[in-house]
Design a protein around this motif. Structure first.
Motif, PDB file in Angstrom:
ATOM      1  N   ARG A  11       0.863  -1.190   0.000  1.00  0.00           N
ATOM      2  CA  ARG A  11       0.000   0.000   0.000  1.00  0.00           C
ATOM      3  C   ARG A  11       0.899   1.239   0.000  1.00  0.00           C
ATOM      4  N   LEU A  12       0.955   1.912  -1.112  1.00  0.00           N
ATOM      5  CA  LEU A  12       1.834   3.070  -1.232  1.00  0.00           C
ATOM      6  C   LEU A  12       1.161   4.360  -0.789  1.00  0.00           C
ATOM      7  N   GLY A  13      -0.167   4.379  -0.712  1.00  0.00           N
ATOM      8  CA  GLY A  13      -0.878   5.579  -0.318  1.00  0.00           C
ATOM      9  C   GLY A  13      -0.862   6.629  -1.420  1.00  0.00           C
ATOM     10  N   ARG A  14      -1.077   7.876  -1.011  1.00  0.00           N
ATOM     11  CA  ARG A  14      -1.072   8.980  -1.988  1.00  0.00           C
ATOM     12  C   ARG A  14       0.359   9.470  -2.150  1.00  0.00           C
ATOM     13  N   LEU A  15       0.846   9.466  -3.368  1.00  0.00           N
ATOM     14  CA  LEU A  15       2.223   9.896  -3.641  1.00  0.00           C
ATOM     15  C   LEU A  15       2.344  10.285  -5.106  1.00  0.00           C
ATOM     16  N   PRO A  16       3.401  11.008  -5.472  1.00  0.00           N
ATOM     17  CA  PRO A  16       3.596  11.382  -6.879  1.00  0.00           C
ATOM     18  C   PRO A  16       3.633  10.150  -7.778  1.00  0.00           C
ATOM     19  N   TYR A  17       3.074  10.289  -8.967  1.00  0.00           N
ATOM     20  CA  TYR A  17       2.976   9.161  -9.889  1.00  0.00           C
ATOM     21  C   TYR A  17       4.349   8.569 -10.195  1.00  0.00           C
ATOM     22  N   ALA A  18       5.360   9.428 -10.343  1.00  0.00           N
ATOM     23  CA  ALA A  18       6.703   8.940 -10.659  1.00  0.00           C
ATOM     24  C   ALA A  18       7.221   8.015  -9.568  1.00  0.00           C
ATOM     25  N   GLU A  19       6.873   8.282  -8.313  1.00  0.00           N
ATOM     26  CA  GLU A  19       7.327   7.422  -7.223  1.00  0.00           C
ATOM     27  C   GLU A  19       6.644   6.063  -7.259  1.00  0.00           C
ATOM     28  N   GLY A  41       5.277 -16.605  -1.574  1.00  0.00           N
ATOM     29  CA  GLY A  41       5.091 -15.245  -2.064  1.00  0.00           C
ATOM     30  C   GLY A  41       5.614 -15.008  -3.453  1.00  0.00           C
ATOM     31  N   ALA A  42       6.010 -16.068  -4.150  1.00  0.00           N
ATOM     32  CA  ALA A  42       6.694 -15.891  -5.421  1.00  0.00           C
ATOM     33  C   ALA A  42       5.779 -15.511  -6.570  1.00  0.00           C
ATOM     34  N   ALA A  43       4.474 -15.566  -6.362  1.00  0.00           N
ATOM     35  CA  ALA A  43       3.575 -15.221  -7.459  1.00  0.00           C
ATOM     36  C   ALA A  43       3.685 -13.748  -7.827  1.00  0.00           C
ATOM     37  N   GLY A  44       4.072 -12.879  -6.882  1.00  0.00           N
ATOM     38  CA  GLY A  44       4.278 -11.484  -7.239  1.00  0.00           C
ATOM     39  C   GLY A  44       3.810 -10.495  -6.193  1.00  0.00           C
ATOM     40  N   TRP A  45       3.510  -9.297  -6.699  1.00  0.00           N
ATOM     41  CA  TRP A  45       3.170  -8.149  -5.872  1.00  0.00           C
ATOM     42  C   TRP A  45       1.893  -7.498  -6.401  1.00  0.00           C
ATOM     43  N   LEU A  46       1.181  -6.814  -5.511  1.00  0.00           N
ATOM     44  CA  LEU A  46       0.104  -5.918  -5.904  1.00  0.00           C
ATOM     45  C   LEU A  46       0.371  -4.576  -5.246  1.00  0.00           C
ATOM     46  N   LEU A  47       0.614  -3.547  -6.061  1.00  0.00           N
ATOM     47  CA  LEU A  47       0.878  -2.202  -5.567  1.00  0.00           C
ATOM     48  C   LEU A  47      -0.384  -1.360  -5.708  1.00  0.00           C
ATOM     49  N   LEU A  48      -0.787  -0.710  -4.614  1.00  0.00           N
ATOM     50  CA  LEU A  48      -1.928   0.203  -4.629  1.00  0.00           C
ATOM     51  C   LEU A  48      -1.445   1.611  -4.335  1.00  0.00           C
ATOM     52  N   SER A  49      -1.942   2.578  -5.096  1.00  0.00           N
ATOM     53  CA  SER A  49      -1.567   3.965  -4.841  1.00  0.00           C
ATOM     54  C   SER A  49      -2.665   4.891  -5.332  1.00  0.00           C
ATOM     55  N   GLU A  50      -2.568   6.135  -4.910  1.00  0.00           N
ATOM     56  CA  GLU A  50      -3.432   7.215  -5.377  1.00  0.00           C
ATOM     57  C   GLU A  50      -2.523   8.363  -5.790  1.00  0.00           C
ATOM     58  N   PRO A  51      -2.595   8.826  -7.040  1.00  0.00           N
ATOM     59  CA  PRO A  51      -1.703   9.908  -7.470  1.00  0.00           C
ATOM     60  C   PRO A  51      -1.905  11.172  -6.631  1.00  0.00           C
ATOM     61  N   GLY A  95      -8.004  10.975  -6.176  1.00  0.00           N
ATOM     62  CA  GLY A  95      -9.334  10.378  -6.243  1.00  0.00           C
ATOM     63  C   GLY A  95      -9.411   9.169  -7.148  1.00  0.00           C
ATOM     64  N   GLN A  96      -8.268   8.675  -7.580  1.00  0.00           N
ATOM     65  CA  GLN A  96      -8.218   7.516  -8.477  1.00  0.00           C
ATOM     66  C   GLN A  96      -7.382   6.415  -7.826  1.00  0.00           C
ATOM     67  N   GLN A 200     -23.805   8.768  -6.733  1.00  0.00           N
ATOM     68  CA  GLN A 200     -24.354  10.049  -6.280  1.00  0.00           C
ATOM     69  C   GLN A 200     -23.988  10.368  -4.823  1.00  0.00           C
ATOM     70  N   ARG A 201     -22.734  10.045  -4.485  1.00  0.00           N
ATOM     71  CA  ARG A 201     -22.174  10.419  -3.190  1.00  0.00           C
ATOM     72  C   ARG A 201     -20.661  10.401  -3.320  1.00  0.00           C
ATOM     73  N   HIS A 202     -19.990  10.991  -2.356  1.00  0.00           N
ATOM     74  CA  HIS A 202     -18.536  11.069  -2.413  1.00  0.00           C
ATOM     75  C   HIS A 202     -17.937   9.717  -2.039  1.00  0.00           C
ATOM     76  N   VAL A 203     -17.223   9.107  -2.955  1.00  0.00           N
ATOM     77  CA  VAL A 203     -16.617   7.794  -2.742  1.00  0.00           C
ATOM     78  C   VAL A 203     -15.109   7.951  -2.821  1.00  0.00           C
ATOM     79  N   THR A 204     -14.415   7.665  -1.736  1.00  0.00           N
ATOM     80  CA  THR A 204     -12.974   7.856  -1.697  1.00  0.00           C
ATOM     81  C   THR A 204     -12.227   6.577  -2.060  1.00  0.00           C
ATOM     82  N   VAL A 205     -10.945   6.741  -2.352  1.00  0.00           N
ATOM     83  CA  VAL A 205     -10.084   5.587  -2.608  1.00  0.00           C
ATOM     84  C   VAL A 205     -10.008   4.700  -1.369  1.00  0.00           C
ATOM     85  N   ASP A 206      -9.896   5.311  -0.195  1.00  0.00           N
ATOM     86  CA  ASP A 206      -9.815   4.520   1.031  1.00  0.00           C
ATOM     87  C   ASP A 206     -11.054   3.654   1.225  1.00  0.00           C
TER      88      ASP A 206
END
Length: 232
Positions: A11-19, A41-51, A95-96, A200-206
Motif C-alpha cells: 500500500r503506497l498511499g497517496r504519492l507522486p505518480y513517478a514514485e 510469495g513468489a507469485a508477485g506483488w500488488l501495488l496500490l496507490s493514489e496519485p 481520487g483515483q 451520487q455520493r462522495h466515494v474515496t479511494v480509502d
C-alpha cells in the motif's frame, strides 16, 4: 486441491505518480530475480496507490504530434509521463485508485489475454459489491469497465518475460474535467465516469480499497499478504 498462491500487497498511499512507477520497477526487478521456481510469495506483488497530483500518461502508441501534445497538456498544470504500457493517452490524478499487479503469469497459469480479463473481473467484482450491477467489460478495443457507454476503470498493461506491470486505474472521486482535454485511450465519442458520479455520493479511494482487495483475491484465487516495508 492446489494451494492458493501468495501475492505481496504493498500500500503506497497517496504519492507522486513517478514514485509509484519507481516502486513498481523495483518490484519487477525483484520478481525477475526470484525466477520461475516455487517459493513463498513468489507469485508477485500488488501495488496500490493514489496519485498526489494530476498527470497525463502516454502508452507505447503515440499520436501524430506527440511533442506538441505533451506541451499542450503540461500547460494545463499537469505532469506528463511516458509509460511502458499498451494504449494511448489517459489521465491519472487524486481520487483515483491505481492497482498495479507485478505477477509472474507462469505461476498463476494465465495467458496475457486471460490476465487482462481477470483485471476487468476484479473491478467488476468491486462494482457488484457497491451495488452497480450494470457495469460491464466490452469486447475489444474497449478494454476496461464501462457503465452506459462511459469508462469507469481503465486497463493498460505491460508484460515482459512473463512478468506483468501497470494495471488498472479506477475513478473514485476523480476530477473528470481533466479528461476533457484528451481522447481517453484513443476512443472517440466515449465518455468517462466515476464511482462518486454513479453512486451520487462522495466515494474515496480509502473506502473502496478493502472491497477491491476482496474482489482481487476472489478473481485471482490468491492470498494477499501485507508488506509495509520501505521500497527504497
Amino acid at each position: 486441491m492446489r494451494a492458493r498462491p501468495a501475492v505481496r500487497l504493498l500500500r503506497l498511499g497517496r504519492l507522486p505518480y513517478a514514485e509509484s512507477l519507481a516502486a513498481q520497477e523495483r518490484c519487477v526487478g525483484r520478481q525477475r530475480a526470484a525466477g520461475p521456481g516455487p517459493g513463498p510469495g513468489a507469485a508477485g506483488w500488488l501495488l496500490l496507490s493514489e496519485p498526489a497530483g494530476p498527470v497525463y500518461t502516454r502508452g507505447l502508441r503515440a499520436g501524430p504530434d506527440p511533442a506538441g501534445e505533451e506541451r499542450r497538456l503540461r500547460a494545463l498544470g499537469a505532469e506528463f509521463r511516458r509509460a511502458a504500457r499498451g494504449g494511448l493517452l489517459t489521465f491519472h490524478g487524486p481520487g483515483q485508485l491505481l492497482a498495479y499487479p507485478v505477477l509472474d503469469l507462469r505461476r498463476l497459469g494465465l495467458s496475457l489475454r486471460a490476465y487482462v480479463g481477470a483485471l476487468e473481473a476484479a473491478a467488476l467484482g468491486l462494482c457488484r459489491r457497491l451495488g452497480l450491477p450494470a457495469a460491464r467489460a466490452l469486447p475489444p478495443p474497449y478494454t476496461g469497465v464501462w457503465l452506459r457507454g462511459r469508462k469507469l476503470c481503465a486497463v493498460g498493461v505491460h508484460c515482459g518475460r512473463h512478468i506483468t506491470s501497470h494495471g488498472l486505474a479506477l475513478n473514485c472521486c476523480t476530477d473528470l474535467t481533466w479528461f476533457d482535454h484528451i481522447v481517453p485511450c484513443g476512443l472517440e465519442g466515449m465518455g468517462v465516469t466515476s464511482l462518486s458520479e454513479e453512486l451520487q455520493r462522495h466515494v474515496t479511494v480509502d473506502e473502496i480499497t478493502e472491497p477491491f482487495l476482496d474482489a482481487f483475491e476472489e478473481v485471482f484465487q490468491c492470498i494477499l499478504t501485507s508488506h509495509e516495508e520501505s521500497m527504497g
